[in-house]
Every structure is written in C-alpha cells, then in structure tokens.
Scaffold this motif. Sequence first.
Motif, mmCIF file in Angstrom:
data_model
loop_
_atom_site.group_PDB
_atom_site.id
_atom_site.type_symbol
_atom_site.label_atom_id
_atom_site.label_comp_id
_atom_site.label_asym_id
_atom_site.label_seq_id
_atom_site.Cartn_x
_atom_site.Cartn_y
_atom_site.Cartn_z
ATOM 1 N N UNK A 7 0.831 -1.204 0.000
ATOM 2 C CA UNK A 7 0.000 0.000 0.000
ATOM 3 C C UNK A 7 0.869 1.260 0.000
ATOM 4 N N UNK A 8 0.532 2.213 -0.883
ATOM 5 C CA UNK A 8 1.278 3.477 -0.947
ATOM 6 C C UNK A 8 2.601 3.397 -1.683
ATOM 7 N N UNK A 9 2.884 2.246 -2.311
ATOM 8 C CA UNK A 9 4.187 2.073 -2.981
ATOM 9 C C UNK A 9 4.310 2.996 -4.189
ATOM 10 N N UNK A 10 5.574 3.269 -4.563
ATOM 11 C CA UNK A 10 5.869 4.049 -5.755
ATOM 12 C C UNK A 10 6.431 3.123 -6.823
ATOM 13 N N UNK A 11 5.770 3.091 -7.977
ATOM 14 C CA UNK A 11 6.308 2.355 -9.132
ATOM 15 C C UNK A 11 6.929 3.403 -10.036
ATOM 16 N N UNK A 12 8.257 3.401 -10.112
ATOM 17 C CA UNK A 12 8.964 4.466 -10.824
ATOM 18 C C UNK A 12 9.395 3.927 -12.192
ATOM 19 N N UNK A 13 8.965 4.620 -13.240
ATOM 20 C CA UNK A 13 9.133 4.128 -14.613
ATOM 21 C C UNK A 13 10.107 5.032 -15.367
ATOM 22 N N UNK A 14 11.190 4.449 -15.898
ATOM 23 C CA UNK A 14 12.116 5.259 -16.703
ATOM 24 C C UNK A 14 12.196 4.771 -18.133
ATOM 25 N N UNK A 15 11.591 3.631 -18.443
ATOM 26 C CA UNK A 15 11.726 3.120 -19.801
ATOM 27 C C UNK A 15 10.724 2.018 -20.040
ATOM 28 N N UNK A 16 10.696 1.559 -21.272
ATOM 29 C CA UNK A 16 9.748 0.510 -21.660
ATOM 30 C C UNK A 16 10.406 -0.364 -22.731
ATOM 31 N N UNK A 17 11.555 -0.937 -22.363
ATOM 32 C CA UNK A 17 12.326 -1.730 -23.325
ATOM 33 C C UNK A 17 11.481 -2.832 -23.950
ATOM 34 N N UNK A 18 10.608 -3.434 -23.148
ATOM 35 C CA UNK A 18 9.814 -4.568 -23.630
ATOM 36 C C UNK A 18 8.459 -4.163 -24.188
ATOM 37 N N UNK A 19 8.156 -2.864 -24.284
ATOM 38 C CA UNK A 19 6.877 -2.400 -24.841
ATOM 39 C C UNK A 19 6.198 -1.408 -23.921
ATOM 40 N N UNK A 20 5.577 -0.353 -24.517
ATOM 41 C CA UNK A 20 5.052 0.751 -23.710
ATOM 42 C C UNK A 20 3.583 0.630 -23.292
ATOM 43 N N UNK A 21 2.910 -0.470 -23.632
ATOM 44 C CA UNK A 21 1.471 -0.537 -23.343
ATOM 45 C C UNK A 21 1.137 -1.716 -22.428
ATOM 46 N N UNK A 22 1.419 -1.583 -21.124
ATOM 47 C CA UNK A 22 1.104 -2.673 -20.195
ATOM 48 C C UNK A 22 -0.385 -2.729 -19.890
ATOM 49 N N UNK A 23 -0.824 -3.877 -19.346
ATOM 50 C CA UNK A 23 -2.187 -3.980 -18.833
ATOM 51 C C UNK A 23 -2.159 -3.464 -17.389
ATOM 52 N N UNK A 24 -2.982 -2.493 -17.077
ATOM 53 C CA UNK A 24 -2.988 -1.912 -15.718
ATOM 54 C C UNK A 24 -4.376 -2.081 -15.115
ATOM 55 N N UNK A 25 -4.449 -2.812 -14.007
ATOM 56 C CA UNK A 25 -5.718 -2.944 -13.280
ATOM 57 C C UNK A 25 -5.844 -1.722 -12.361
ATOM 58 N N UNK A 26 -6.652 -0.759 -12.785
ATOM 59 C CA UNK A 26 -6.741 0.497 -12.034
ATOM 60 C C UNK A 26 -7.310 0.298 -10.635
ATOM 61 N N UNK A 27 -8.089 -0.812 -10.448
ATOM 62 C CA UNK A 27 -8.627 -1.055 -9.097
ATOM 63 C C UNK A 27 -7.494 -1.215 -8.096
ATOM 64 N N UNK A 28 -6.440 -1.926 -8.542
ATOM 65 C CA UNK A 28 -5.288 -2.106 -7.651
ATOM 66 C C UNK A 28 -4.604 -0.762 -7.373
ATOM 67 N N UNK A 29 -4.545 0.094 -8.404
ATOM 68 C CA UNK A 29 -3.871 1.401 -8.241
ATOM 69 C C UNK A 29 -4.584 2.232 -7.181
ATOM 70 N N UNK A 30 -5.943 2.295 -7.262
ATOM 71 C CA UNK A 30 -6.592 3.186 -6.277
ATOM 72 C C UNK A 30 -6.782 2.510 -4.923
ATOM 73 N N UNK A 31 -7.075 1.191 -4.929
ATOM 74 C CA UNK A 31 -7.311 0.551 -3.621
ATOM 75 C C UNK A 31 -6.035 0.510 -2.783
ATOM 76 N N UNK A 32 -4.900 0.285 -3.456
ATOM 77 C CA UNK A 32 -3.620 0.213 -2.727
ATOM 78 C C UNK A 32 -2.948 1.593 -2.641
#
Length: 299
Positions: free
Chosen positions: A212-237
């Motif tokens: 909870x409250x973690x920071x995911x810090x992104x500087x690049x996308x070597x393997x591709x720029x369009x990940x699947x993001x479950x926004x429920x996890x982003x706001x709940x956590x």
Amino acid sequence: MTVGDQPEPSPPDGWATVDVRASSLNHHEIWSLRGVGLPADRLPMILGCDASGVDADGNEVVVYPVIDDPDDPRGFSLLSERWPGTLAERVAVPAANLVPKPAGISFLDAACLPTAWLTAYHMLTTRGRVSDAESVLVQGAGGGVATAAVVLGLALGKRVYATSRDAAKREKITELGAVAVEPGGRLPERVGVVIESVGAPTFEHSLKCSAPGARIVVCGATGGPFPKVDLRRVFMMQLEILGSTMGTAAELATLLELCVDRDIRPVIDSTYGFSAIGDAFARLNSGDIFGKVAVDHLH
Ligand SMILES: NC(=O)c1ccc[n+]([C@@H]2O[C@H](COP(=O)([O-])OP(=O)(O)OC[C@H]3O[C@@H](n4cnc5c(N)ncnc54)[C@H](OP(=O)(O)O)[C@@H]3O)[C@@H](O)[C@H]2O)c1
C-alpha cells in the motif's frame, strides 16, 4: 552506423571541450540507431551520452549529458540527440555540464555513471523516496539502469529483489547481495518502491508486488510501452506510478561522492577499446549483458 571523421567541435560561448578518456553505452544508442529521438534530418550524428575526460584546463571531469533545449518538448535533449555525443575523441558541452571527477574513481568507472546510474539514483531517491521504504523490486535486472538500482538500493540499506529472464543473470544478482526472482515470481513481502524499465512484460507483476502506498517508478519501456494496468489495484492500494528521466548535475556530483565514500563501483559487463566500438554495440544489442558496456578511449 559507421566509424569516421567528423569536424572538430566548434563550441559556442559558454561551452567547453573535453578530451574523452572513457565512455559507456546505453540502450539510448539502440533507440537512436532505430531512429527513435533521432530523425534522419539530424544525421550524421555522433552517438553516445556518457563520458569522462579532461577539459582544456587539465581538470578531470565527468560529462553531464542533459542539455537545455527550448526546441524540445521536454525542455532538454540528451547528447547525441541534437548536439554531437561522446563516442568521439572530443565532445563539447555547456561548461555548467562539467562535473568534477573525484580522484578516487577511475575514468572508466566514472564514465558508466551519467545516464544509467544517475537515472537509477534519481528513481530511487528523488522520485521513489526510498528512505520511506524497507524494500525495493527491480525488474529486468541485467541492464545498466537495473544493475545500478540493485547496487544502490543495497547501498542505501534496503532489501532488494530483482527479476531477470536469465538464470545466469539471476545467479549474478544473488552475488551482488539481492534476492533473485524469476519473472512474475512471488516475493516474500510487498515492496515500497519498484524500479521499472521493462514495461509491458513486467508491469502487472510490479503492480501485484507493491505494498500500500508504494511508488512504481518508470524510466523506460524496453519490452513495450502498453502494459495492462488494473486500475482497481492502483486506487485501492493507493499506488503512485511515477515517470522519471535522468537526474540533475548536482545529483550526479552526489552520486560520484557516494561511490567514492562507500567504495561502490558500477557493474561493468565488458570493456572495449575505442577501435572495437562496433563489437561494443553488438554486445549491447545482444541483450545478453549484465551491467554496463564501457569504452576505453585510450585503446
Ligand atoms: N528515462 C531515462 O532517463 C532513461 C535513462 C536510462 C535508460 N532509460 C531506458 O531504460 C531502459 C533500460 O536502459 P538500459 O540502458 O539499462 O538498457 P540495457 O542495459 O540494454 O538493459 C535492458 C534490460 O531490460 C530487460 N529486458 C529487455 N527486454 C525485456 C523483455 N521483453 N522482458 C523482460 N525484460 C526485458 C533485460 O533484462 P533481463 O535480461 O535481466 O531480463 C535487459 O538486460 C531502456 O528502455 C532505456 O531507454 C531511460
């Protein structure tokens, strides 16, 4: 890519010329060769962001590669995007971009720091606020940024987990003192900071491993720029997903001091003489690296 002669730098007022002693390669060079950030109308262009060397007054310096650039939407460009880069005998930069090289670090080690290591340092400290976290996850740990994040995370006193697709690299991660994890593997705890430079292949895992409250810090996308993001996890956590690019010249100076004071040295995969620069690029492009590909300009 060819090796050839280009005119001597003719720096504008306020710029300085550096005799390059050492440089290192970054994934940035691969993007440039693919035309990303380097349109055809800017060719020919000398590649390379990182260098250490000696300025016209005989001072040993490290080159900070971020140049103010009002014509770029970011407000800056990196060496080799608009102004000629470091894979040359001499490079010109604004005088303010010269950072003193401490005597306690070699030209070769210092030349590994300005892009990958500075980026990792800025991601961990300024963006990721790692001092508020107990543990860090680094994705795709074989690369330059990622090995830097592993070593610096440990030096800053954190528990570090790191994924790599390659068993031999996972072994080397363990030797550095981190806990190696297979891609997508379960961690024994959720982490406070994730260092992301891979993107689509790893991002879902990064979300799942975040406390909870973690920071995911992104500087690049070597393997591709369009990940699947479950926004429920982003706001709940209450997660923070933070973009990060390079760092400041002052942070580069602090990083150099940290390396000297704590006896930290960059992880170098391999070193090539300047005359074997083509082999150095082939090594970087193989993707089969662990740490930085360094270039010794005196050989
Ligand atoms: N924003 C900035 O300021 C900044 C600064 C520096 C770099 N970057 C970016 O950050 C990225 C890394 O740069 P770098 O110089 O460290 O690159 P690098 O040395 O070439 O390393 C790339 C690493 O990414 C991992 N990887 C690549 N493709 C993958 C995939 N499909 N799935 C999982 N992992 C994959 C690999 O790790 P494993 O083999 O261990 O799995 C590889 O070692 C690049 O995209 C670069 O452009 C951004």
